[in-house]
Design an enzyme around this catalytic site. Structure first.
Site, mmCIF file in Angstrom:
data_model
loop_
_atom_site.group_PDB
_atom_site.id
_atom_site.type_symbol
_atom_site.label_atom_id
_atom_site.label_comp_id
_atom_site.label_asym_id
_atom_site.label_seq_id
_atom_site.Cartn_x
_atom_site.Cartn_y
_atom_site.Cartn_z
ATOM 1 N N PRO A 1 58.368 56.690 17.924
ATOM 2 C CA PRO A 1 57.972 55.936 16.733
ATOM 3 C C PRO A 1 59.128 55.389 15.910
ATOM 4 C CG PRO A 1 57.488 58.291 16.489
ATOM 5 C CD PRO A 1 57.858 58.063 17.923
ATOM 6 N N HIS B 1 69.474 60.979 20.363
ATOM 7 C CA HIS B 1 69.302 60.462 18.988
ATOM 8 C C HIS B 1 70.458 59.551 18.619
ATOM 9 C CE1 HIS B 1 66.059 63.283 18.370
ATOM 10 N NE2 HIS B 1 66.831 64.216 18.891
ATOM 11 N N ALA C 1 60.752 61.022 15.291
ATOM 12 C CA ALA C 1 60.301 62.153 14.472
ATOM 13 C C ALA C 1 59.472 63.164 15.267
ATOM 14 C CB ALA C 1 59.503 61.641 13.279
HETATM 15 C C1 DQA Z 1 66.149 59.743 15.444
HETATM 16 C C2 DQA Z 1 66.265 60.906 14.445
HETATM 17 C C3 DQA Z 1 64.901 61.375 14.000
HETATM 18 O O1 DQA Z 1 65.040 62.442 13.076
HETATM 19 C C4 DQA Z 1 64.145 60.250 13.333
HETATM 20 O O2 DQA Z 1 62.844 60.674 12.979
HETATM 21 C C5 DQA Z 1 64.119 59.014 14.149
HETATM 22 C C6 DQA Z 1 65.314 58.611 14.879
HETATM 23 C C7 DQA Z 1 67.524 59.170 15.849
HETATM 24 O O3 DQA Z 1 67.577 58.445 16.837
HETATM 25 O O4 DQA Z 1 68.522 59.408 15.164
HETATM 26 O O5 DQA Z 1 63.136 58.279 14.152
HETATM 27 O O6 DQA Z 1 65.527 60.236 16.621
#
Ligand code: DQA
Length: 143
Positions: free
Chosen positions: A9, A97, A74
């Site tokens: 998402p 991430h 998330a």
């Molecule tokens: C994320 C980090 C998550 O905490 C966040 O909800 C995201 C992006 C990242 O790529 O840094 O949507 O996965």
């Protein structure tokens, strides 16, 4: 070698969303360039804002791809269903991430999927995806 890159998402909004955290380049644009750097790898790119659709995609590619780069967004922090799915499939999954989740809010320090994944790569900006692909190429070779 087949590698699937699965994004959860709000990752369709990278480039627009919180540029101070995620940068101002669109993820689509970056990934289009990334796949060109690996002509020998067959890539599948997928993004969804829906948990079930991400699970469907993991199940679809998870038994015949060499590896999966997964940025579950998330859902990382609370989806037991995605964690169960990663455990069910055979392809190694790299939890990926863009931001350094360990240096952000405490709820982002929790990963429901970490123990089910082969490794975690976070905090390198969009380059986290390239590093995840490299990790899969390196580790698939060892098999
Ligand atoms: C994320 C980090 C998550 O905490 C966040 O909800 C995201 C992006 C990242 O790529 O840094 O949507 O996965």
């Amino acid at each position: 070698m087949k590698i699937s890159i699965i994004n959860g998402p709000n990752l369709n909004l990278v480039g627009v969303r919180e540029p101070g955290i995620y940068g101002s380049r669109s993820l689509n644009d970056y990934l289009a360039e990334l796949v060109q750097q690996y002509p020998d790898v067959e890539f599948t790119l997928f993004q969804s804002n829906h948990e079930g659709a991400i699970i469907d995609q993991l199940q679809l590619v998870g038994f015949d791809h060499s590896g999966i780069v997964l940025n579950a967004g998330a859902y990382t922090h609370y989806s037991i269903a995605i964690a169960d799915c990663i455990r069910a499939i055979t392809a190694p999954v790299v939890e990926t991430h863009i931001s350094n989740v360990m240096e952000r809010e405490s709820f982002r320090h929790v990963s429901m999927i970490k123990d089910a994944c082969a490794t975690v790569i976070a905090g390198y900006g969009l380059d986290s995806y390239r590093r995840a692909v490299e990790w899969l190429i390196e580790n698939a070779k060892k098999k």
